[in-house]
Design a protein around this motif. Structure first.
Motif, PDB file in Angstrom:
ATOM      1  N   LEU A 161     -40.873 -17.782  31.808  1.00 59.51           N
ATOM      2  CA  LEU A 161     -39.897 -18.229  30.509  1.00 59.51           C
ATOM      3  C   LEU A 161     -38.956 -18.236  29.853  1.00 59.51           C
ATOM      4  CD1 LEU A 161     -43.607 -19.090  30.537  1.00 59.51           C
ATOM      5  CD2 LEU A 161     -42.377 -21.060  28.893  1.00 59.51           C
ATOM      6  N   ALA A 162     -37.991 -18.830  29.401  1.00 61.45           N
ATOM      7  CA  ALA A 162     -36.691 -17.968  28.516  1.00 61.45           C
ATOM      8  C   ALA A 162     -37.066 -18.375  27.439  1.00 61.45           C
ATOM      9  CB  ALA A 162     -35.862 -18.934  29.386  1.00 61.45           C
ATOM     10  N   PRO A 163     -37.480 -18.141  26.611  1.00 61.11           N
ATOM     11  CA  PRO A 163     -37.552 -18.560  24.762  1.00 61.11           C
ATOM     12  C   PRO A 163     -36.593 -18.222  24.330  1.00 61.11           C
ATOM     13  CG  PRO A 163     -39.064 -17.029  25.222  1.00 61.11           C
ATOM     14  CD  PRO A 163     -39.013 -17.539  26.429  1.00 61.11           C
ATOM     15  N   VAL A 164     -35.970 -18.637  23.175  1.00 62.06           N
ATOM     16  CA  VAL A 164     -34.970 -18.031  22.164  1.00 62.06           C
ATOM     17  C   VAL A 164     -35.665 -16.453  21.996  1.00 62.06           C
ATOM     18  CG1 VAL A 164     -33.667 -19.169  22.065  1.00 62.06           C
ATOM     19  CG2 VAL A 164     -35.609 -18.884  20.115  1.00 62.06           C
ATOM     20  N   ALA A 165     -35.260 -14.736  21.724  1.00 67.91           N
ATOM     21  CA  ALA A 165     -35.748 -14.060  21.442  1.00 67.91           C
ATOM     22  C   ALA A 165     -36.629 -14.276  19.924  1.00 67.91           C
ATOM     23  CB  ALA A 165     -34.957 -12.801  20.602  1.00 67.91           C
ATOM     24  N   ALA A 166     -35.978 -14.806  18.336  1.00 67.71           N
ATOM     25  CA  ALA A 166     -36.701 -15.434  17.407  1.00 67.71           C
ATOM     26  C   ALA A 166     -37.783 -16.174  17.830  1.00 67.71           C
ATOM     27  CB  ALA A 166     -35.681 -16.338  16.542  1.00 67.71           C
ATOM     28  N   ALA A 167     -38.906 -15.928  18.962  1.00 64.42           N
ATOM     29  CA  ALA A 167     -39.575 -16.815  18.892  1.00 64.42           C
ATOM     30  C   ALA A 167     -40.436 -16.700  18.959  1.00 64.42           C
ATOM     31  CB  ALA A 167     -39.154 -17.951  20.413  1.00 64.42           C
ATOM     32  N   ASP A 170     -41.570 -15.516  15.327  1.00 66.75           N
ATOM     33  CA  ASP A 170     -41.531 -16.658  14.724  1.00 66.75           C
ATOM     34  C   ASP A 170     -42.058 -17.656  15.233  1.00 66.75           C
ATOM     35  OD1 ASP A 170     -42.365 -18.342  12.638  1.00 66.75           O
ATOM     36  OD2 ASP A 170     -40.759 -17.697  10.999  1.00 66.75           O
ATOM     37  N   HIS A 171     -42.778 -18.598  15.403  1.00 69.10           N
ATOM     38  CA  HIS A 171     -42.822 -20.026  15.975  1.00 69.10           C
ATOM     39  C   HIS A 171     -42.221 -20.543  15.534  1.00 69.10           C
ATOM     40  CE1 HIS A 171     -46.137 -22.541  13.486  1.00 69.10           C
ATOM     41  NE2 HIS A 171     -46.158 -20.682  13.058  1.00 69.10           N
ATOM     42  N   ARG A 172     -41.599 -20.650  14.933  1.00 68.76           N
ATOM     43  CA  ARG A 172     -40.823 -21.562  13.999  1.00 68.76           C
ATOM     44  C   ARG A 172     -39.859 -21.663  14.290  1.00 68.76           C
ATOM     45  NH1 ARG A 172     -42.302 -20.421   7.670  1.00 68.76           N
ATOM     46  NH2 ARG A 172     -42.619 -18.526   8.332  1.00 68.76           N
ATOM     47  N   SER A 173     -39.218 -20.996  14.683  1.00 73.45           N
ATOM     48  CA  SER A 173     -37.288 -19.939  14.871  1.00 73.45           C
ATOM     49  C   SER A 173     -38.142 -20.493  16.800  1.00 73.45           C
ATOM     50  CB  SER A 173     -37.157 -19.309  14.873  1.00 73.45           C
ATOM     51  OG  SER A 173     -37.509 -18.759  13.407  1.00 73.45           O
ATOM     52  N   ASN A 174     -37.781 -21.953  17.280  1.00 73.08           N
ATOM     53  CA  ASN A 174     -38.051 -22.118  18.410  1.00 73.08           C
ATOM     54  C   ASN A 174     -37.472 -23.125  19.443  1.00 73.08           C
ATOM     55  OD1 ASN A 174     -39.564 -22.263  20.825  1.00 73.08           O
ATOM     56  ND2 ASN A 174     -41.801 -21.405  19.623  1.00 73.08           N
ATOM     57  N   LEU A 175     -37.278 -22.909  20.342  1.00 76.66           N
ATOM     58  CA  LEU A 175     -36.914 -24.663  21.338  1.00 76.66           C
ATOM     59  C   LEU A 175     -37.428 -25.338  21.433  1.00 76.66           C
ATOM     60  CD1 LEU A 175     -33.549 -23.008  21.653  1.00 76.66           C
ATOM     61  CD2 LEU A 175     -33.714 -24.523  19.165  1.00 76.66           C
ATOM     62  N   SER A 176     -38.823 -24.614  21.599  1.00 78.57           N
ATOM     63  CA  SER A 176     -39.595 -25.191  22.879  1.00 78.57           C
ATOM     64  C   SER A 176     -40.743 -26.195  22.414  1.00 78.57           C
ATOM     65  CB  SER A 176     -40.713 -23.706  23.804  1.00 78.57           C
ATOM     66  OG  SER A 176     -39.378 -23.355  24.408  1.00 78.57           O
ATOM     67  N   GLY A 177     -41.091 -25.896  21.137  1.00 81.79           N
ATOM     68  CA  GLY A 177     -42.348 -26.847  20.596  1.00 81.79           C
ATOM     69  C   GLY A 177     -43.604 -25.819  20.341  1.00 81.79           C
ATOM     70  N   PHE A 178     -44.129 -25.210  21.662  1.00 82.57           N
ATOM     71  CA  PHE A 178     -45.465 -25.280  21.388  1.00 82.57           C
ATOM     72  C   PHE A 178     -44.832 -23.040  21.041  1.00 82.57           C
ATOM     73  CE2 PHE A 178     -43.466 -24.789  25.499  1.00 82.57           C
ATOM     74  CZ  PHE A 178     -43.296 -22.839  26.112  1.00 82.57           C
ATOM     75  N   ASP A 179     -45.984 -22.559  20.424  1.00 82.65           N
ATOM     76  CA  ASP A 179     -45.736 -20.785  19.744  1.00 82.65           C
ATOM     77  C   ASP A 179     -46.319 -20.631  21.137  1.00 82.65           C
ATOM     78  OD1 ASP A 179     -46.743 -18.674  18.998  1.00 82.65           O
ATOM     79  OD2 ASP A 179     -48.057 -19.877  17.291  1.00 82.65           O
ATOM     80  N   TYR A 180     -45.523 -19.227  21.484  1.00 85.41           N
ATOM     81  CA  TYR A 180     -45.499 -18.864  22.492  1.00 85.41           C
ATOM     82  C   TYR A 180     -46.559 -17.242  22.874  1.00 85.41           C
ATOM     83  CZ  TYR A 180     -41.359 -20.364  25.254  1.00 85.41           C
ATOM     84  OH  TYR A 180     -40.525 -21.253  25.768  1.00 85.41           O
ATOM     85  N   GLU A 181     -46.712 -17.151  21.676  1.00 85.02           N
ATOM     86  CA  GLU A 181     -48.438 -16.265  21.194  1.00 85.02           C
ATOM     87  C   GLU A 181     -49.075 -16.640  21.575  1.00 85.02           C
ATOM     88  OE1 GLU A 181     -48.307 -13.116  18.027  1.00 85.02           O
ATOM     89  OE2 GLU A 181     -46.382 -14.266  16.677  1.00 85.02           O
ATOM     90  N   ALA A 182     -49.444 -18.301  20.897  1.00 85.69           N
ATOM     91  CA  ALA A 182     -50.310 -19.085  21.528  1.00 85.69           C
ATOM     92  C   ALA A 182     -50.182 -19.268  23.348  1.00 85.69           C
ATOM     93  CB  ALA A 182     -50.830 -20.091  21.318  1.00 85.69           C
ATOM     94  N   LEU A 183     -49.844 -19.242  23.289  1.00 82.68           N
ATOM     95  CA  LEU A 183     -49.555 -19.132  24.999  1.00 82.68           C
ATOM     96  C   LEU A 183     -49.601 -17.681  25.957  1.00 82.68           C
ATOM     97  CD1 LEU A 183     -48.210 -21.046  27.371  1.00 82.68           C
ATOM     98  CD2 LEU A 183     -46.043 -19.856  27.339  1.00 82.68           C
ATOM     99  N   GLU A 184     -49.197 -16.575  25.178  1.00 82.21           N
ATOM    100  CA  GLU A 184     -49.474 -16.180  25.732  1.00 82.21           C
ATOM    101  C   GLU A 184     -51.346 -15.189  25.685  1.00 82.21           C
ATOM    102  OE1 GLU A 184     -48.674 -11.621  27.289  1.00 82.21           O
ATOM    103  OE2 GLU A 184     -47.923 -13.703  27.431  1.00 82.21           O
ATOM    104  N   VAL A 185     -51.419 -15.838  25.036  1.00 82.57           N
ATOM    105  CA  VAL A 185     -53.729 -15.626  24.596  1.00 82.57           C
ATOM    106  C   VAL A 185     -54.004 -16.442  25.856  1.00 82.57           C
ATOM    107  CG1 VAL A 185     -55.503 -15.927  23.335  1.00 82.57           C
ATOM    108  CG2 VAL A 185     -53.077 -14.569  22.483  1.00 82.57           C
TER     109      VAL A 185
END
Length: 337
Positions: A161-167, A170-185
């Motif tokens: 996946l290619a998130p912005v680093a800020a995501a 902080d899940h609020r600094s995000n272009l994808s909508g979903f929370d990357y920490e939750a996805l990683e879990v």
């Protein structure tokens, strides 16, 4: 001199995105110098950008169907890279919205758009898929897509996946909508790595602070790939080599399983520019995959007792809030290059 052979362990990775495939005269921009030029140890190429359109059977690679004659040289060269040990992934999505919205609906809608995508991946023998989600998508939707890719392509298929680093902070600094920490879990065991975009206001690689904050937050070192713009024309956040090489040397020496770097994008990468874009990969190889240079460039041991507390992007007293950057427009073959 032959290219530096790839190690059985590809860390740290050296990755280039390949979206601009032709020059302004329509001539294919060759990837073969990444193999033939000395001192380059490229590990992955990510072919951009695959788009799912309103008609499920009208998938495009940038602005043309993948089987268009203009891509004959591209597919032939990618097969040569694969035969030489370089993994080739496709990139789905990016700044052009719509692909993930079409995959994030009912089961019937998902099937309509996913099946033609699966057939393109199979037909072209791609080694993996990079999910560049720059539009709203549900966590359940991206999990469904990852699960289906793993089911259809097996354990060796590379999913990134290619998130912005800020995501990643902080899940609020995000272009994808979903929370990357939750996805990683939930699905981290299926995700090979994250091509974190440290540019365009979403990250900074002029110093190691933001990267170290991400690692301290708990992200696996080997799964965070540092994303860089390779030319100021490709977006804000370009870091001059004099500073970048020092930061990367520090990170490579400090973290044994440093995940590597990716560059957006190949065709005009500095220092060689459009005439010699492969020189970016050569620079990265000299710092990240040349063991002789690493031996002499190891940073001193870190004293955990006196290590300073890092603050990402510290604010001055009474400073104004940082403005969210404008959306980054990717190049396509129809751009004026």
């Amino acid at each position: 001199m032959p290219p530096i052979p790839l190690a059985s362990n590809p860390l740290p990775r050296i990755i280039t995105y390949y979206q601009t495939h032709h020059d302004s005269a329509g001539k294919p921009i060759s990837l073969l110098p990444l193999l033939t030029q000395p001192g380059i140890s490229l590990t992955h190429v990510i072919l951009a950008a695959i788009h799912l359109n309103e008609d499920p059977n009208q998938i495009t690679l940038n602005d043309h169907p993948p089987h268009h004659p203009r891509f004959e040289t591209l597919w032939a060269e990618l097969r040569i890279l694969q035969a030489s040990g370089v993994k080739v992934l496709g990139m789905l999505g990016g700044a052009a919205k719509g692909s993930y919205k079409r995959l994030d609906g009912s089961d019937a809608q998902f099937e309509r758009y996913y099946v033609p995508l699966r057939e393109v991946i199979r037909a072209r023998g791609l080694d993996g898929l990079d999910l560049d989600v720059e539009e709203e998508m549900s966590l359940g939707g991206v999990v469904k897509l990852i699960d289906r890719l793993r089911s259809d392509f097996g354990k060796d298929f590379i999913i990134t996946l290619a998130p912005v680093a800020a995501a990643l902070l902080d899940h609020r600094s995000n272009l994808s909508g979903f929370d990357y920490e939750a996805l990683e879990v939930m699905r981290g065991h299926e995700i090979s790595w994250y091509n974190a975009q440290f540019y365009c206001g979403w990250g900074d690689m002029s110093n190691p602070i933001m990267y170290e904050m991400i690692i301290r937050k708990g992200w696996p070192i080997e799964k965070v790939v540092v994303g860089l713009v390779t030319n100021p024309d490709n977006g804000s956040g370009f870091v001059m080599w004099e500073f970048l090489s020092a930061v990367l040397t520090l990170l490579r020496g400090r973290h044994e399983r440093f995940g590597g770097v990716m560059g957006w994008e190949y065709f005009n990468s500095l220092p060689g520019g459009k005439e010699r874009p492969w020189e970016w990969a050569k620079q990265m190889t000299s710092v990240l995959r040349n063991d002789a240079s690493l031996t002499s460039a190891q940073p001193p041991p870190i004293n955990e007792a006196t290590k300073p507390v890092l603050e990402a992007d510290p604010d001055a007293p009474n400073s104004k809030p940082v403005q969210v950057p404008k959306q980054f427009d990717y190049y396509s073959d129809d751009s004026d290059i």
